[in-house]
Design an enzyme around this catalytic site. Structure first.
Site, PDB file in Angstrom:
ATOM      1  N   GLN A 193       1.920  -1.966   9.358  1.00 23.98           N
ATOM      2  CA  GLN A 193       0.900  -0.926   9.246  1.00 23.98           C
ATOM      3  C   GLN A 193      -0.147  -1.018  10.349  1.00 23.98           C
ATOM      4  OE1 GLN A 193       0.168  -1.168   4.624  1.00 23.98           O
ATOM      5  NE2 GLN A 193      -0.508   0.788   5.428  1.00 23.98           N
ATOM      6  N   HIS A 194      -0.872   0.081  10.524  1.00 24.30           N
ATOM      7  CA  HIS A 194      -2.118   0.158  11.301  1.00 24.30           C
ATOM      8  C   HIS A 194      -1.960   0.127  12.818  1.00 24.30           C
ATOM      9  CE1 HIS A 194      -3.720  -0.704   7.374  1.00 24.30           C
ATOM     10  NE2 HIS A 194      -3.445  -1.990   7.418  1.00 24.30           N
ATOM     11  N   ASP A 224       5.129  -1.260   5.856  1.00 21.40           N
ATOM     12  CA  ASP A 224       5.897  -2.364   5.276  1.00 21.40           C
ATOM     13  C   ASP A 224       5.464  -2.688   3.858  1.00 21.40           C
ATOM     14  OD1 ASP A 224       3.447  -3.345   6.141  1.00 21.40           O
ATOM     15  OD2 ASP A 224       4.278  -4.993   7.306  1.00 21.40           O
TER      16      ASP A 224
END
Length: 493
Positions: free
Chosen positions: A80-81, A243
């Protein structure tokens, strides 16, 4: 046959799943190189993800004994991110800044203040911006690499980028989009006004990917790429997700009453919620799920990333490291570790460093340091678990995933520290399995509930039950951990 892919921090993993038989037929992985800097920089080249995907793809199919032409759909899970900024030709303008990159801490503090502080963030987004989120990375690029920033044509997350490489479509779904910092997690839509605060020169409606429902495919594998990979025409690529979201699917955590905990590079704890939550803490992320509903989540930044540093410091392989933990006594003879090698998100200490305390001439041994770093990482997860409140306290079982979940001694430590039964799915790479499961769902193989019931199986031999005496001793050790945390870092509760 369905393919699940998890593009993580350390590697890309691919699994081949026979949905009708309910079996994982083959799996493989390829590593990534992580670029680190003393200022908190953590970056990767997106080209490495593609190279790793191709290598793991072919090896997993070879191990499964399945030709690529039998694959019907692919589901991508991604860390992520991460910020993947692309130019008009679809090429990365800068290495992808990852979830664990804390270089943009200053920019994040400014953005939080600009949005009206924590309450302003909650009002606008349903969560509070954190340094790891994508938003501050864009602001950082704007300040430090203005030429690259001006050439931005689109901004994708890692899993969105792999979907784009596979299909040519720039799309996103609510689960992974929740962690950008410019997505309204309650209304499940981009917040263009917040994005304008982050990147005033960019047209949000042009540079942000089109949102699709989690049930919608992102597209089909491009014809030219399908030929290169040996795939048939018309192979679907599901919406995919972060994820954590696909890890929840891969553990069967798709309805209230269960907790998933990941002992990966980072540590995550999530519990499904049917409705958007009103968080009591800025550290609790009100993320959307990558199927339906919400996935309130806590993320700590130092789990196997921390234990690997200590393991390698003593030149131990994983088996020897586990043996060292077993040899040390509960509580590591008074050694306490705050394993904040990468700074920390929960608690919010992005500029913190690791601390080893309580060491004396009698207790400073490799065994105690190995156990203390495992216990410290687990105490951090308990800290996060308590922030989930009723969502976690009502759960009777923790589904444990990630590399650390393979360690029997660590599973027992988690059970004793949390006072909760722990069990692992048979497939511990749950995000990759979640990708394959979501792909089958998008392809119309049945309901997600039925697919999870068929594909997600627990490993009964992995079960760890809390032991009453150990639970009491760990309560004391956890109190010591909190005391040290407060003494070194002040009032962070």
């Amino acid at each position: 046959m369905y393919l699940g892919v998890d593009c993580g921090t350390q590697s890309t993993k691919v699994v081949v799943v026979d949905v009708q038989a309910g079996k994982l037929l083959g799996e493989a992985s390829r590593p990534h190189h992580l670029v680190e800097g003393d200022n908190g920089r953590r970056e990767q080249a997106p080209d490495e993800w593609i190279e790793a995907f191709i290598g793991a793809f072919h090896e997993a199919l070879d191990r499964a004994g399945v030709p690529a032409s039998e694959i019907r759909a692919i589901g991508i899970s991604g860390q992520q991110h991460g910020m993947v900024a692309l130019d008009a030709a679809g090429q990365p303008l800068h290495p992808a800044k990852l979830w664990c990159d804390t270089e943009s801490n200053v920019q994040n503090e400014r953005l939080v203040a600009r949005l009206g502080g924590e309450q302003g963030c909650l009002d606008k987004l349903g969560l509070v911006l954190q340094t790891g989120y994508t938003a501050s990375k864009i602001a950082w690029l704007r300040e430090h690499y203005p030429e690259a920033y001006r050439r931005i044509d689109s901004i994708l997350l890692p899993h969105d980028y792999l979907n784009y490489w596979l299909t040519g479509e720039k799309v996103a779904e609510a689960g992974d989009a929740s962690g950008t910092g410019y997505f309204d997690t309650r209304r499940r839509q981009w917040h263009f006004e917040v994005f304008h605060q982050i990147a005033p020169e960019l047209d949000a409606e042009r540079v942000l990917p089109r949102l699709i429902d989690s049930r919608q495919p992102a597209g089909q594998v491009r014809t030219e790429l399908a030929r290169q990979l040996g795939l048939a025409d018309g192979v679907l690529v599901s919406s995919g997700g972060g994820d954590n979201m696909l890890g929840a699917i891969g553990t069967g955590n798709i309805s209230p009453g269960m907790v998933t905990m990941s002992l990966g590079t980072s540590g995550t704890i999530c519990a499904h919620a049917a409705e958007s939550i009103e968080a009591d803490s800025a550290l609790l992320a009100n993320f959307c799920a990558s199927h339906a509903g919400w996935l309130p989540l806590i993320c700590t930044m130092n789990v196997t990333s921390a234990t690997t540093r200590i393991r390698e410091l003593f030149g131990l392989d994983i088996a020897a490291f586990n043996t060292a933990i077993e040899r040390a006594s509960l509580g590591a003879d008074g050694v306490t570790v705050l394993p904040f090698f990468n700074g920390e998100r929960v608690p919010a200490l992005p500029e913190a460093s690791a601390s080893f305390l309580g060491m004396t001439s009698r207790n400073t041994s490799p065994e105690n340091l190995c156990r203390a770093v495992v216990e410290g990482a687990t105490f951090g997860l308990r800290y996060g678990l308590e922030l989930l409140g009723p969502l976690a306290s009502r759960a009777s079982q923790i589904r444990l995933i990630g590399g650390g979940a393979r360690s029997p001694v660590w599973r027992q430590i988690v059970a004793d520290v949390t006072g909760t039964e722990v069990i692992c799915p048979q497939v511990t790479d749950a995000a990759a399995l979640g990708g394959a499961t979501q792909a089958a769902w998008c392809a119309g193989e049945g309901t997600l509930e039925a697919l999870c019931g068929h594909l997600v199986k627990v490993d009964q031999t992995s079960r760890a039950m809390p032991e009453a005496a150990a639970v009491r001793r760990y309560d004391d050790a956890y109190t010591r951990y909190l005391s040290v945390l407060g003494r070194l870092h002040g009032d962070i509760y």
